[in-house]
Enzyme design. Sequence first.
Site, PDB file in Angstrom:
ATOM      1  N   ARG A   1       0.858  -1.191   0.000  1.00  0.00           N
ATOM      2  CA  ARG A   1       0.000   0.000   0.000  1.00  0.00           C
ATOM      3  C   ARG A   1       0.890   1.236   0.000  1.00  0.00           C
ATOM      4  NH1 ARG A   1      -3.407  -2.634  -1.641  1.00  0.00           N
ATOM      5  NH2 ARG A   1      -5.464  -3.146  -0.802  1.00  0.00           N
TER       6      ARG A   1
ATOM      7  N   HIS B   1      -0.865   0.565  -9.776  1.00  0.00           N
ATOM      8  CA  HIS B   1      -1.557  -0.370  -8.865  1.00  0.00           C
ATOM      9  C   HIS B   1      -2.127  -1.560  -9.653  1.00  0.00           C
ATOM     10  CE1 HIS B   1      -3.770  -0.749  -4.791  1.00  0.00           C
ATOM     11  NE2 HIS B   1      -3.525  -1.934  -5.310  1.00  0.00           N
TER      12      HIS B   1
HETATM   13  N1  NAP Z   1      -0.412  -4.095  -5.342  1.00  0.00           N
HETATM   14  C1  NAP Z   1      -1.358  -4.971  -5.548  1.00  0.00           C
HETATM   15  O1  NAP Z   1      -1.792  -5.153  -6.674  1.00  0.00           O
HETATM   16  C2  NAP Z   1      -1.864  -5.781  -4.378  1.00  0.00           C
HETATM   17  C3  NAP Z   1      -2.681  -6.888  -4.633  1.00  0.00           C
HETATM   18  C4  NAP Z   1      -3.106  -7.655  -3.554  1.00  0.00           C
HETATM   19  C5  NAP Z   1      -2.718  -7.327  -2.261  1.00  0.00           C
HETATM   20  N2  NAP Z   1      -1.925  -6.242  -2.048  1.00  0.00           N
HETATM   21  C6  NAP Z   1      -1.485  -5.916  -0.671  1.00  0.00           C
HETATM   22  O2  NAP Z   1      -0.759  -7.011  -0.133  1.00  0.00           O
HETATM   23  C7  NAP Z   1      -1.090  -7.126   1.247  1.00  0.00           C
HETATM   24  C8  NAP Z   1      -0.735  -8.514   1.761  1.00  0.00           C
HETATM   25  O3  NAP Z   1      -1.663  -9.451   1.272  1.00  0.00           O
HETATM   26  P1  NAP Z   1      -1.732 -10.956   1.844  1.00  0.00           P
HETATM   27  O4  NAP Z   1      -2.925 -11.594   1.231  1.00  0.00           O
HETATM   28  O5  NAP Z   1      -0.414 -11.646   1.687  1.00  0.00           O
HETATM   29  O6  NAP Z   1      -1.962 -10.667   3.418  1.00  0.00           O
HETATM   30  P2  NAP Z   1      -2.000 -11.705   4.616  1.00  0.00           P
HETATM   31  O7  NAP Z   1      -2.198 -13.090   4.138  1.00  0.00           O
HETATM   32  O8  NAP Z   1      -2.957 -11.138   5.606  1.00  0.00           O
HETATM   33  O9  NAP Z   1      -0.506 -11.628   5.229  1.00  0.00           O
HETATM   34  C9  NAP Z   1      -0.034 -10.517   5.894  1.00  0.00           C
HETATM   35  C10 NAP Z   1       1.396 -10.794   6.377  1.00  0.00           C
HETATM   36  O10 NAP Z   1       1.927  -9.578   6.937  1.00  0.00           O
HETATM   37  C11 NAP Z   1       2.405  -9.850   8.259  1.00  0.00           C
HETATM   38  N3  NAP Z   1       2.222  -8.694   9.133  1.00  0.00           N
HETATM   39  C12 NAP Z   1       1.072  -8.025   9.449  1.00  0.00           C
HETATM   40  N4  NAP Z   1       1.302  -7.044  10.335  1.00  0.00           N
HETATM   41  C13 NAP Z   1       2.637  -7.089  10.575  1.00  0.00           C
HETATM   42  C14 NAP Z   1       3.500  -6.351  11.433  1.00  0.00           C
HETATM   43  N5  NAP Z   1       3.039  -5.360  12.210  1.00  0.00           N
HETATM   44  N6  NAP Z   1       4.815  -6.671  11.451  1.00  0.00           N
HETATM   45  C15 NAP Z   1       5.306  -7.685  10.707  1.00  0.00           C
HETATM   46  N7  NAP Z   1       4.537  -8.436   9.871  1.00  0.00           N
HETATM   47  C16 NAP Z   1       3.223  -8.139   9.824  1.00  0.00           C
HETATM   48  C17 NAP Z   1       1.558 -10.999   8.754  1.00  0.00           C
HETATM   49  O11 NAP Z   1       2.250 -11.640   9.834  1.00  0.00           O
HETATM   50  P3  NAP Z   1       1.658 -12.969  10.523  1.00  0.00           P
HETATM   51  O12 NAP Z   1       1.888 -14.079   9.508  1.00  0.00           O
HETATM   52  O13 NAP Z   1       2.500 -13.136  11.721  1.00  0.00           O
HETATM   53  O14 NAP Z   1       0.195 -12.726  10.795  1.00  0.00           O
HETATM   54  C18 NAP Z   1       1.456 -11.847   7.471  1.00  0.00           C
HETATM   55  O15 NAP Z   1       2.601 -12.649   7.331  1.00  0.00           O
HETATM   56  C19 NAP Z   1      -2.572  -6.778   1.284  1.00  0.00           C
HETATM   57  O16 NAP Z   1      -2.976  -6.350   2.574  1.00  0.00           O
HETATM   58  C20 NAP Z   1      -2.680  -5.665   0.260  1.00  0.00           C
HETATM   59  O17 NAP Z   1      -2.523  -4.412   0.884  1.00  0.00           O
HETATM   60  C21 NAP Z   1      -1.485  -5.475  -3.074  1.00  0.00           C
END
Ligand code: NAP
Length: 287
Positions: A202, A250
């Site tokens: 983000r 994006h």
């Molecule tokens: N650019 C794009 O086109 C696009 C597309 C899709 C998604 N995204 C972004 O990618 C993000 C991640 O997606 P996802 O599906 O992989 O999310 P997810 O499955 O919820 O995984 C989030 C990861 O971040 C870690 N995390 C959260 N808070 C943290 C903190 N304070 N310190 C350290 N690590 C932390 C979590 O740790 P734990 O494993 O310990 O819970 C987990 O490993 C989304 O939220 C979105 O904003 C971008």
Amino acid sequence: MPMLEIRLWPDAGDPAEIDYVLAWNHPDGFLMRFSNLRAIYSMGAGVDRLLKDPGLPEGVPIVRMVDPSLVAGMNEFVLMRVLHYHRRMPEYEVQQRAGLWGPLRPPLAEDRKVGIMGLGQLGRTCAASLAGLGFAVRGWSRTPKSLSGVQCFAGIAQLPAFLGETEILICLLPLTPETEGILNATHFAQLPQGAFLVNVARGAHLVEEDLIFALETGRIAHATLDVFRAEPLAADHPFWTHPRVAIIPHAAALTQPRTAARTVAANIARDRAGEPLQDVVDRQTGY
Ligand SMILES: NC(=O)c1ccc[n+]([C@@H]2O[C@H](COP(=O)([O-])OP(=O)(O)OC[C@H]3O[C@@H](n4cnc5c(N)ncnc54)[C@H](OP(=O)(O)O)[C@@H]3O)[C@@H](O)[C@H]2O)c1
């Protein structure tokens, strides 16, 4: 799901008849009118925007998008940029503009340290692919992890150790109060000189002025930005013309309707069969 009646906004009829809403970037307070909701589905993986809505109905589960094509798309994008940096493409681009012929030897993949912030659905898939290509992959998450081929770090206390040897940094964190502004001068200073940044999470993870400064001092050699604090990026934003910034609108990974619809349908079927929903967001942690 022929047994379901699908209504497309604004022809939603009586809001009290709606069981499930699928939404993306809805106006604040919009969801309050649906008084009998069983679940709210985010059409994207990130729910930061949705959770910021002060009029979000209490007690209704929020389900985030876990779409296999979105995961595959992000994996492709991250691999593309890591290989781009690993194979020194920014230097070839400079050489070409100067009419220079100069082969450059990349380090061995096993000596190239790639660090992924966030080891969730997206981060851990990218980590596994990069490890499969032989890169020295390190990952950072909130809670400790054990992933094959990945050196895992967890929590704020281990962030300096994670950053200290990360040459190519990928941000795949959810945007939460804890992670907002995490790509900042303090953390850039912990990276090795000449590191590369790929922000595909983000825009608000990044402190933009700090990146411009880190690019000027060479702490960061080049950045790939797919997300921005304000989207679309303002026409006069300095990133547009910065020689060491690549801008993607994006689009690193987009929800693909054909596969995403199957995921949502399966989750609705689960709810109708009285089974627990999958991929429900924890409102406390914000992801
Ligand atoms: N650019 C794009 O086109 C696009 C597309 C899709 C998604 N995204 C972004 O990618 C993000 C991640 O997606 P996802 O599906 O992989 O999310 P997810 O499955 O919820 O995984 C989030 C990861 O971040 C870690 N995390 C959260 N808070 C943290 C903190 N304070 N310190 C350290 N690590 C932390 C979590 O740790 P734990 O494993 O310990 O819970 C987990 O490993 C989304 O939220 C979105 O904003 C971008």
